[in-house]
Design a protein around this motif. Structure first.
Motif, short mmCIF file in Angstrom:
data_model
loop_
_atom_site.label_atom_id
_atom_site.label_comp_id
_atom_site.label_asym_id
_atom_site.label_seq_id
_atom_site.Cartn_x
_atom_site.Cartn_y
_atom_site.Cartn_z
N VAL A 69 -7.36 12.62 0.87
CA VAL A 69 -8.32 12.04 1.84
C VAL A 69 -9.09 13.75 2.02
O VAL A 69 -8.54 14.07 2.25
CB VAL A 69 -7.85 12.30 3.31
N CYS B 168 0.99 13.96 -3.44
CA CYS B 168 1.17 12.17 -3.39
C CYS B 168 2.14 11.87 -3.37
O CYS B 168 2.60 10.69 -3.30
CB CYS B 168 -0.79 11.27 -2.66
N ASP B 169 1.18 11.64 -5.11
CA ASP B 169 2.31 10.61 -6.27
C ASP B 169 3.79 10.72 -5.79
O ASP B 169 4.85 9.92 -5.89
CB ASP B 169 1.68 10.88 -7.68
N GLN C 264 -3.61 14.49 -5.54
CA GLN C 264 -2.99 13.44 -5.78
C GLN C 264 -1.44 13.06 -6.05
O GLN C 264 -0.71 12.29 -6.26
CB GLN C 264 -3.88 12.75 -7.05
N ARG D 11 -8.80 17.97 -6.21
CA ARG D 11 -8.10 16.56 -6.22
C ARG D 11 -7.12 15.81 -6.52
O ARG D 11 -6.30 15.24 -6.39
CB ARG D 11 -9.04 15.56 -5.50
N ARG E 9 0.27 6.89 6.27
CA ARG E 9 -0.76 6.31 7.03
C ARG E 9 0.26 5.22 7.73
O ARG E 9 0.11 4.24 8.75
CB ARG E 9 -0.91 5.51 5.77
N ILE F 98 -3.76 15.57 2.88
CA ILE F 98 -2.76 14.13 2.61
C ILE F 98 -2.64 13.46 4.03
O ILE F 98 -2.07 14.69 5.21
CB ILE F 98 -1.70 14.30 2.10
N ASN G 242 5.00 9.66 -2.62
CA ASN G 242 4.94 7.89 -2.73
C ASN G 242 6.04 7.97 -3.57
O ASN G 242 6.83 6.18 -4.19
CB ASN G 242 3.84 7.61 -3.79
N SER H 181 0.45 -1.38 0.10
CA SER H 181 -0.26 0.09 0.16
C SER H 181 1.19 1.01 -0.06
O SER H 181 2.10 1.15 0.43
CB SER H 181 -0.85 -0.11 0.80
N ASP H 182 0.27 1.85 -0.57
CA ASP H 182 0.77 3.39 -0.65
C ASP H 182 0.82 4.29 1.07
O ASP H 182 0.10 4.28 1.77
CB ASP H 182 0.01 4.99 -1.15
N ARG H 183 2.09 4.86 1.36
CA ARG H 183 1.84 5.39 2.45
C ARG H 183 1.64 6.59 2.92
O ARG H 183 0.48 6.66 3.76
CB ARG H 183 3.54 6.11 3.09
N ILE I 132 -1.73 9.16 0.84
CA ILE I 132 -2.59 8.69 0.06
C ILE I 132 -4.05 10.31 0.80
O ILE I 132 -3.51 11.10 1.26
CB ILE I 132 -3.66 7.37 1.16
#
Length: 63
Positions: free
Chosen positions: A8, A57-58, A54, A50, A37, A34, A61, A2-4, A6
């Motif tokens: 929300v 996040c990318d 994202q 959004r 996790r 962000i 990650n 899973s990605d660290r 994400i």
């Protein structure tokens, strides 16, 4: 794996009360944030769109 990080939905940081009820600026309850996790906490960066969240996040990650 899973990605660290994400995306929300943003929410008030006062334990679930509406921002207006808590006397805070209502804009803090809009948009996206962000979530780390691994640390299980929301990062202070906030995004209205959004897609921008994202993309961040990318980047975090390693994509």
């Amino acid at each position: 794996m899973s990605d660290r990080f994400i995306v929300v939905n943003a929410r008030p940081f006062d334990g679930g009360k509406h921002a207006a009820d808590a006397g805070q600026n209502h804009s803090k309850a809009r948009g996206f944030v962000i979530l780390d996790r691994e640390e299980n906490k929301r990062l202070s960066d906030a995004f209205l769109i959004r897609k921008e969240a994202q993309e961040e996040c990318d980047r975090r990650n390693g994509r």
